[in-house]
Design a protein around this motif. Sequence first.
Motif, PDB file in Angstrom:
ATOM      1  N   SER A 124     -40.588  -3.898  61.934  1.00  0.00           N
ATOM      2  CA  SER A 124     -40.787  -3.703  60.497  1.00  0.00           C
ATOM      3  C   SER A 124     -41.680  -4.801  59.942  1.00  0.00           C
ATOM      4  N   VAL A 125     -42.327  -4.501  58.817  1.00  0.00           N
ATOM      5  CA  VAL A 125     -43.130  -5.515  58.132  1.00  0.00           C
ATOM      6  C   VAL A 125     -42.253  -6.672  57.653  1.00  0.00           C
ATOM      7  N   ASP A 159     -47.272   3.615  63.204  1.00  0.00           N
ATOM      8  CA  ASP A 159     -47.130   2.489  62.267  1.00  0.00           C
ATOM      9  C   ASP A 159     -47.201   1.134  62.954  1.00  0.00           C
ATOM     10  N   ALA A 160     -47.361   1.127  64.271  1.00  0.00           N
ATOM     11  CA  ALA A 160     -47.327  -0.145  65.001  1.00  0.00           C
ATOM     12  C   ALA A 160     -48.427  -1.091  64.533  1.00  0.00           C
ATOM     13  N   GLY A 161     -49.603  -0.565  64.244  1.00  0.00           N
ATOM     14  CA  GLY A 161     -50.712  -1.410  63.814  1.00  0.00           C
ATOM     15  C   GLY A 161     -50.442  -2.115  62.504  1.00  0.00           C
ATOM     16  N   GLU A 162     -49.818  -1.417  61.563  1.00  0.00           N
ATOM     17  CA  GLU A 162     -49.501  -2.026  60.273  1.00  0.00           C
ATOM     18  C   GLU A 162     -48.546  -3.214  60.457  1.00  0.00           C
ATOM     19  N   ILE A 163     -47.542  -3.042  61.304  1.00  0.00           N
ATOM     20  CA  ILE A 163     -46.573  -4.118  61.533  1.00  0.00           C
ATOM     21  C   ILE A 163     -47.226  -5.264  62.297  1.00  0.00           C
ATOM     22  N   ALA A 164     -48.049  -4.913  63.278  1.00  0.00           N
ATOM     23  CA  ALA A 164     -48.750  -5.953  64.028  1.00  0.00           C
ATOM     24  C   ALA A 164     -49.670  -6.760  63.128  1.00  0.00           C
ATOM     25  N   ALA A 165     -50.364  -6.081  62.220  1.00  0.00           N
ATOM     26  CA  ALA A 165     -51.262  -6.784  61.304  1.00  0.00           C
ATOM     27  C   ALA A 165     -50.486  -7.723  60.395  1.00  0.00           C
ATOM     28  N   ALA A 166     -49.300  -7.286  59.949  1.00  0.00           N
ATOM     29  CA  ALA A 166     -48.472  -8.150  59.103  1.00  0.00           C
ATOM     30  C   ALA A 166     -48.036  -9.393  59.868  1.00  0.00           C
TER      31      ALA A 166
END
Length: 369
Positions: A124-125, A159-166
């Motif tokens: 999660s973010v 959604d993995a990229g969004e969490i990784a970016a966070a």
Amino acid sequence: MNSPRLPMVESAHYPAGVPATTPYLAVDVARVRRNLGRAAERAAASGVSLRPHAKTHKSPELAWLQLQAGAVGVTVATIGEAEVFARHRVDDILIAYPLWVDRRAADRLRDLMTRARVIVGTDSVPGAAALGRFLGHTPLEVLVEVDSGHHRTGCPPEDAGEIAAAAHRAGVDVRGAFTFPGHSYSPDALRTAAEDERRALAVAADSLRAAGIEPRVVSGGSTPSLEASLDDPGPLTELRPGVYAVGDAQQWELGTMGPEELALTCRTTVVSNAGGRAVVDAGSKILGADRAPYSSGFGRVPEREEARIVMLSEHHAVIDWAGTPPPPGTVIDIVPNHACNAVNLVDTLYVDHAGDVREWPVAARGHNS
């Protein structure tokens, strides 16, 4: 590194190392070595690393056998388990869990990083932000957990990229993604779960790349899906089977391991023939109480494949022997349904090295946080 030899229990009536009374958990180390070697050869041929899950055995000695067989490191479920293995010089550890890190957990992880490479999970973010808040710009590494069909933890793969970016913005080194295809624990899902795993991890890897993060680790694996994953690894770079090392009755009944491969048994004694059945002195307090929907009983008896454990209480297992039961005093072996649960109920494994029985402490038992 050679596994250290530990002190043995002496008995006037039993060989050195064997406890004086049943029940106890016994390990056939020759079978363990064969299981580890077979998996290592298959993984090498498929170009996939093995990072076995040590929560199955909780034993530093067995972890070292896995490392000697070529494993790149171990997987654990908790910070406490990681601390135990690090104290025993295991220096590459994945905590395959979406940790929620507060200051106290961060202090423990920071100390752990002085002794081992440490990788943790997040899904999660907010979880990624907490990792960055307490452990940003440290050697900590992170994998994003994605759901591949087990529907327990893990974000949608896209959604993995969004969490990784966070996590990256928070100062955390994102290494890639992982999943657990736990729905492989079903007789008709061994291969479909591996297909789900490949598909989910491919989507997750693409999502990370779209966020500007190259996935260096793409991790999956369970014992039931191991063969199918190795047949066609797809994007996988590593697999994390656990039970494959020792086996259990679930793997026998799923058809992923044969009785000749099962290395962990509960040695027990027949105490009664009441009702025409064999009653032994091992119950749920050593066998564990797990019984999957497909299980035919509360464990299996290798020497009598048609026998079924039809009743289990705390200190009794009632066995329908499918014939004349063995008389009281007979020592028999039972394979627990779930090795991880059975091992977690004892302090010691009694390990047979070609007739020389040694004690291996279940050192990571009780380290649940």
